[in-house]
Design a protein around this motif. Structure first.
Motif, PDB file in Angstrom:
ATOM      1  N   THR A 182       9.724  -5.837 -12.956  1.00  0.00           N
ATOM      2  CA  THR A 182       8.816  -4.678 -13.013  1.00  0.00           C
ATOM      3  C   THR A 182       7.408  -5.075 -13.436  1.00  0.00           C
ATOM      4  N   ILE A 183       7.286  -5.924 -14.467  1.00  0.00           N
ATOM      5  CA  ILE A 183       5.928  -6.266 -14.902  1.00  0.00           C
ATOM      6  C   ILE A 183       5.246  -7.193 -13.884  1.00  0.00           C
ATOM      7  N   SER A 184       6.034  -7.987 -13.149  1.00  0.00           N
ATOM      8  CA  SER A 184       5.448  -8.810 -12.085  1.00  0.00           C
ATOM      9  C   SER A 184       4.954  -7.904 -10.955  1.00  0.00           C
ATOM     10  N   LEU A 185       5.756  -6.894 -10.635  1.00  0.00           N
ATOM     11  CA  LEU A 185       5.373  -5.929  -9.603  1.00  0.00           C
ATOM     12  C   LEU A 185       4.090  -5.200  -9.989  1.00  0.00           C
ATOM     13  N   TRP A 186       4.015  -4.800 -11.259  1.00  0.00           N
ATOM     14  CA  TRP A 186       2.837  -4.065 -11.751  1.00  0.00           C
ATOM     15  C   TRP A 186       1.579  -4.942 -11.710  1.00  0.00           C
ATOM     16  N   GLY A 187       1.762  -6.273 -11.698  1.00  0.00           N
ATOM     17  CA  GLY A 187       0.616  -7.174 -11.716  1.00  0.00           C
ATOM     18  C   GLY A 187       0.083  -7.535 -10.346  1.00  0.00           C
ATOM     19  N   ILE A 188       0.822  -7.212  -9.268  1.00  0.00           N
ATOM     20  CA  ILE A 188       0.357  -7.527  -7.916  1.00  0.00           C
ATOM     21  C   ILE A 188      -0.886  -6.673  -7.611  1.00  0.00           C
ATOM     22  N   PRO A 189      -2.007  -7.296  -7.227  1.00  0.00           N
ATOM     23  CA  PRO A 189      -3.280  -6.569  -7.094  1.00  0.00           C
ATOM     24  C   PRO A 189      -3.212  -5.277  -6.292  1.00  0.00           C
ATOM     25  N   GLN A 190      -2.590  -5.298  -5.103  1.00  0.00           N
ATOM     26  CA  GLN A 190      -2.551  -4.096  -4.272  1.00  0.00           C
ATOM     27  C   GLN A 190      -1.739  -2.983  -4.930  1.00  0.00           C
ATOM     28  N   ILE A 191      -0.603  -3.375  -5.529  1.00  0.00           N
ATOM     29  CA  ILE A 191       0.232  -2.381  -6.209  1.00  0.00           C
ATOM     30  C   ILE A 191      -0.496  -1.843  -7.436  1.00  0.00           C
ATOM     31  N   LYS A 192      -1.193  -2.720  -8.139  1.00  0.00           N
ATOM     32  CA  LYS A 192      -1.944  -2.294  -9.322  1.00  0.00           C
ATOM     33  C   LYS A 192      -2.994  -1.256  -8.944  1.00  0.00           C
ATOM     34  N   LEU A 193      -3.674  -1.481  -7.832  1.00  0.00           N
ATOM     35  CA  LEU A 193      -4.664  -0.506  -7.366  1.00  0.00           C
ATOM     36  C   LEU A 193      -4.014   0.841  -7.070  1.00  0.00           C
ATOM     37  N   ALA A 194      -2.833   0.798  -6.431  1.00  0.00           N
ATOM     38  CA  ALA A 194      -2.128   2.040  -6.110  1.00  0.00           C
ATOM     39  C   ALA A 194      -1.694   2.767  -7.384  1.00  0.00           C
ATOM     40  N   LEU A 195      -1.197   2.022  -8.358  1.00  0.00           N
ATOM     41  CA  LEU A 195      -0.762   2.630  -9.621  1.00  0.00           C
ATOM     42  C   LEU A 195      -1.931   3.269 -10.359  1.00  0.00           C
TER      43      LEU A 195
ATOM     44  N   GLY B  76      -4.418   4.602  -8.747  1.00  0.00           N
ATOM     45  CA  GLY B  76      -4.972   5.636  -7.884  1.00  0.00           C
ATOM     46  C   GLY B  76      -6.206   5.205  -7.136  1.00  0.00           C
ATOM     47  N   HIS B  77      -6.379   3.861  -6.940  1.00  0.00           N
ATOM     48  CA  HIS B  77      -7.578   3.341  -6.283  1.00  0.00           C
ATOM     49  C   HIS B  77      -7.262   2.623  -4.970  1.00  0.00           C
ATOM     50  N   TYR B  78      -6.046   2.755  -4.464  1.00  0.00           N
ATOM     51  CA  TYR B  78      -5.660   2.046  -3.244  1.00  0.00           C
ATOM     52  C   TYR B  78      -6.283   2.720  -2.020  1.00  0.00           C
ATOM     53  N   GLU B  79      -6.856   1.903  -1.112  1.00  0.00           N
ATOM     54  CA  GLU B  79      -7.530   2.452   0.074  1.00  0.00           C
ATOM     55  C   GLU B  79      -6.958   1.875   1.374  1.00  0.00           C
ATOM     56  N   GLY B  80      -5.790   1.228   1.278  1.00  0.00           N
ATOM     57  CA  GLY B  80      -5.192   0.627   2.462  1.00  0.00           C
ATOM     58  C   GLY B  80      -4.381   1.623   3.273  1.00  0.00           C
ATOM     59  N   THR B  81      -3.562   1.100   4.199  1.00  0.00           N
ATOM     60  CA  THR B  81      -2.820   1.957   5.131  1.00  0.00           C
ATOM     61  C   THR B  81      -1.310   1.950   4.887  1.00  0.00           C
ATOM     62  N   ASN B  82      -0.826   1.126   3.979  1.00  0.00           N
ATOM     63  CA  ASN B  82       0.612   1.064   3.712  1.00  0.00           C
ATOM     64  C   ASN B  82       1.114   2.411   3.201  1.00  0.00           C
ATOM     65  N   ALA B  83       2.140   2.959   3.887  1.00  0.00           N
ATOM     66  CA  ALA B  83       2.614   4.313   3.571  1.00  0.00           C
ATOM     67  C   ALA B  83       3.197   4.410   2.156  1.00  0.00           C
ATOM     68  N   ILE B  84       3.961   3.398   1.769  1.00  0.00           N
ATOM     69  CA  ILE B  84       4.576   3.430   0.433  1.00  0.00           C
ATOM     70  C   ILE B  84       3.506   3.367  -0.649  1.00  0.00           C
ATOM     71  N   LEU B  85       2.552   2.462  -0.470  1.00  0.00           N
ATOM     72  CA  LEU B  85       1.490   2.336  -1.456  1.00  0.00           C
ATOM     73  C   LEU B  85       0.593   3.576  -1.491  1.00  0.00           C
TER      74      LEU B  85
ATOM     75  N   ALA C  89       1.710   6.595  -1.039  1.00  0.00           N
ATOM     76  CA  ALA C  89       2.477   7.574  -1.813  1.00  0.00           C
ATOM     77  C   ALA C  89       2.370   7.268  -3.314  1.00  0.00           C
ATOM     78  N   VAL C  90       2.492   5.969  -3.655  1.00  0.00           N
ATOM     79  CA  VAL C  90       2.336   5.557  -5.061  1.00  0.00           C
ATOM     80  C   VAL C  90       0.933   5.877  -5.542  1.00  0.00           C
ATOM     81  N   ASN C  91      -0.053   5.657  -4.666  1.00  0.00           N
ATOM     82  CA  ASN C  91      -1.446   5.923  -5.006  1.00  0.00           C
ATOM     83  C   ASN C  91      -1.657   7.398  -5.373  1.00  0.00           C
ATOM     84  N   SER C  92      -0.979   8.268  -4.643  1.00  0.00           N
ATOM     85  CA  SER C  92      -1.100   9.712  -4.907  1.00  0.00           C
ATOM     86  C   SER C  92      -0.588  10.053  -6.306  1.00  0.00           C
ATOM     87  N   ILE C  93       0.573   9.457  -6.656  1.00  0.00           N
ATOM     88  CA  ILE C  93       1.133   9.687  -7.998  1.00  0.00           C
ATOM     89  C   ILE C  93       0.238   9.051  -9.051  1.00  0.00           C
ATOM     90  N   GLY C  94      -0.187   7.811  -8.765  1.00  0.00           N
ATOM     91  CA  GLY C  94      -1.040   7.098  -9.713  1.00  0.00           C
ATOM     92  C   GLY C  94      -2.339   7.827  -9.989  1.00  0.00           C
TER      93      GLY C  94
END
Length: 558
Positions: free
Chosen positions: A312-325, A327-336, A338-343
């Motif tokens: 979990t902490i490794s996942l939280w450290g991945i740059p793209q996932i961190k941006l989504a968490l 609420g700053h993700y601007e990419g096209t990945n559907a899962i990210l 959705a995470v971005n919306s919650i974040g």
């Protein structure tokens, strides 16, 4: 109404102002090392002293000083305090369900020698956690593990703080080095290369130094092969990854290589004498007479909470996932997305009233001040999710899960006050200009600046508790001063980070975190007295190394 920082407020003299700026720091040293105050008392009174110096010596408006303290206190609770609560909670779950007994047994099956356990847990596993999560998680979790194995709590906390020096500069996926590129304009890769030509020497030395502290010279020599495997494998990987891959992965890769290299080595090599603490010799003999055996499945289940934590902490450290968490993700990945919306809905960045953009720095630029409340992106939330998954792994009821969580918060109430107050002190020190005054004074050392350059980073980490914050605070000052005295600015900025790692073990918030993790709330003064001499010794080594690299070994600079 704006207020401009004045770095020479007392008699318009830098040195006199620096002496005044030292008052809160000297008071904190006195409160812990001499008076042996409880941590939260030392923290709160140090904050009060800092506020008085900021208001009456530096002329900072009282309202702004108090609001800067509130900004620091909030940061002390989230993310730092949140990490401690969830880390200790996860550990307590494994203890309460009996899984930690199996973990202890599995470590003992690799080695019963306390010296080698310290290398595996405090040095290698702690470095991995530093690389993945940073903040207080490495010391909190590795110290708790050592206590569970039977280490004295004060000893466990002190050893983990000292062991944590090697990986701090590349902690949290390289954030300290990535962050300093902004204010200095020096590429992060160049700083990474230089730090990677300093810290590996410390990384080889730290395992040896840890065992010397634990057991003395003679017993250190008994396990020198294991020390060399642990330190050299870590240092070599740290050098290669920092110089050829960048600042993001040195800690994680070095820790894993070191951990597996030592574990494999111990399958083929054993020390002639098993070292145990004097107080446990009789208990150890009893345990040996009736050893317990567990299946591979039982061992895997017992370690699963910490494997999930690592994931979990490794996942939280991945740059793209961190941006989504965040609420700053601007990419096209559907899962990210959705995470971005919650974040985004769980991220709050309100301005600090009466403070945001109302303090002007030495260049006349306004300093932003916000309460950064990233509820989903906080590393503590990753650990809480690991604890929730652990509930199903260890088969504990939700009732007992919540009861354990409540017990954890109750146990940590005073450490959280300590952490909030010392981070508040750091923010007041920065907002008032006191820390800049101290930095400017060290920068006046001329030809000796290469030696004192790491001390600037050491001071920054002591004040802020963070190598990242120290780099942001003093990175540009290092660059400017180095240029003026003929020192390579890359070396100076790297030295700020390398020197900073040695200040982590005496930082008030690190001391509070370590004591909280091992159940020593109120004993912060004892831990501070244990670590302060080692901190000064290690920063002096970095100072000598930097001086030599600037004047004799300049070929080492990229």
């Amino acid at each position: 109404m704006t207020w401009t920082q004045n770095f020479t407020p007392v008699m318009d003299n830098l040195y006199v102002s620096a002496l005044v700026a030292l008052i809160p720091i000297l008071y904190f040293f006195w409160a812990l090392a001499v008076k042996r105050m409880k941590g939260y008392v030392a923290g709160l009174t140090t904050l009060l002293v800092a506020l008085l110096v900021a208001i009456f010596a530096y002329g900072m408006p009282a309202g702004k000083a108090i609001m800067s303290a509130s900004q620091g206190a909030v940061y002390g609770i989230l993310p730092i305090g949140w990490i401690i609560i969830t880390s200790v909670f996860l550990y307590k779950l494994t203890v309460k369900t009996g899984q930690f007994d199996i973990i202890r047994n599995s470590v003992l099956s690799i080695t019963e020698d306390r010296r080698l356990q310290a290398l595996l847990v405090a040095f290698s596993f702690g470095a991995f956690l530093e690389g993945a999560a940073g903040f207080g998680a490495p010391v909190a979790i590795s110290a708790a593990l050592l206590v569970g194995l039977g280490f004295n709590p004060l000893y466990a906390a002190g050893l983990c703080l000292i062991a944590n020096t090697a990986p701090v500069a590349f902690g949290a996926i390289g954030i300290p080095i990535i962050a300093v590129e902004g204010p200095t304009g020096i590429p992060a890769m160049e700083i990474s290369k230089m730090v990677g030509r300093q810290l590996p020497f410390l990384s080889v030395f730290i395992p040896f130094y840890l065992i010397i502290i634990m057991a003395g010279w003679k017993r250190t020599m008994e396990v020198m092969p294991a020390i060399l495997v642990s330190g050299v494998s870590f240092a070599l990987t740290q050098y290669l990854s920092s110089n050829f891959l960048g600042p993001e992965l040195p800690d994680i890769l070095s820790a894993l290589v070191s951990l597996f290299a030592l574990a494999i080595f111990l399958k083929f090599w054993k020390p002639k004498n098993i070292y145990r603490f004097a107080s446990e010799s009789e208990a150890a003999a009893t345990a040996e007479s009736a050893p317990k055996t567990y299946t591979g499945g039982q061992i895997f289940k017992a370690w699963s909470p910490f494997l999930v934590l690592t994931a979990t902490i490794s996942l939280w450290g991945i740059p793209q996932i961190k941006l989504a968490l965040q609420g700053h993700y601007e990419g096209t990945n559907a899962i990210l997305k959705a995470v971005n919306s919650i974040g985004h809905s769980l991220t709050f960045v309100p301005e600090v009233p009466g403070l945001n953009n109302l303090i002007l720095n030495g260049q006349g630029q306004p300093i932003p001040a916000v309460y950064k409340l990233e509820l989903l992106a906080a590393a503590g939330t990753a650990i809480l999710i690991a604890a929730l998954i652990t509930k199903f792994i260890v088969n504990i009821s939700f009732k007992d899960w919540f009861i354990t969580f409540g017990e954890t918060i109750n146990e940590l109430k005073f450490p959280i006050i300590t952490i909030a107050s010392v981070v508040a002190f750091a923010y007041v020190t920065n907002a008032s200009g006191m820390s800049t005054t101290l930095g400017m004074t060290l920068a006046k050392t001329g030809a000796l600046f290469p030696f004192f350059s790491p001390f600037l980073g050491w001071l920054g980490v002591f004040i802020t508790g963070s190598d990242t914050s120290a780099n942001l605070l003093f990175g540009n000052l290092q660059k400017i001063t180095a240029t003026s005295v003929g020192m390579d600015p890359i070396l100076a900025v790297a030295a700020n980070s390398s020197g900073g790692v040695t200040g982590k073990m005496i930082s008030p918030q690190s001391i509070a975190v370590a004591c909280a993790a091992v159940g020593l709330a109120g004993k912060e003064s004892d831990l501070f007295r244990f670590t302060v001499k080692h901190s000064l010794f290690l920063v002096t080594i970095i100072g000598i190394m930097t001086f030599l690299q600037s004047n004799v070994l300049s070929w080492m600079i990229p």
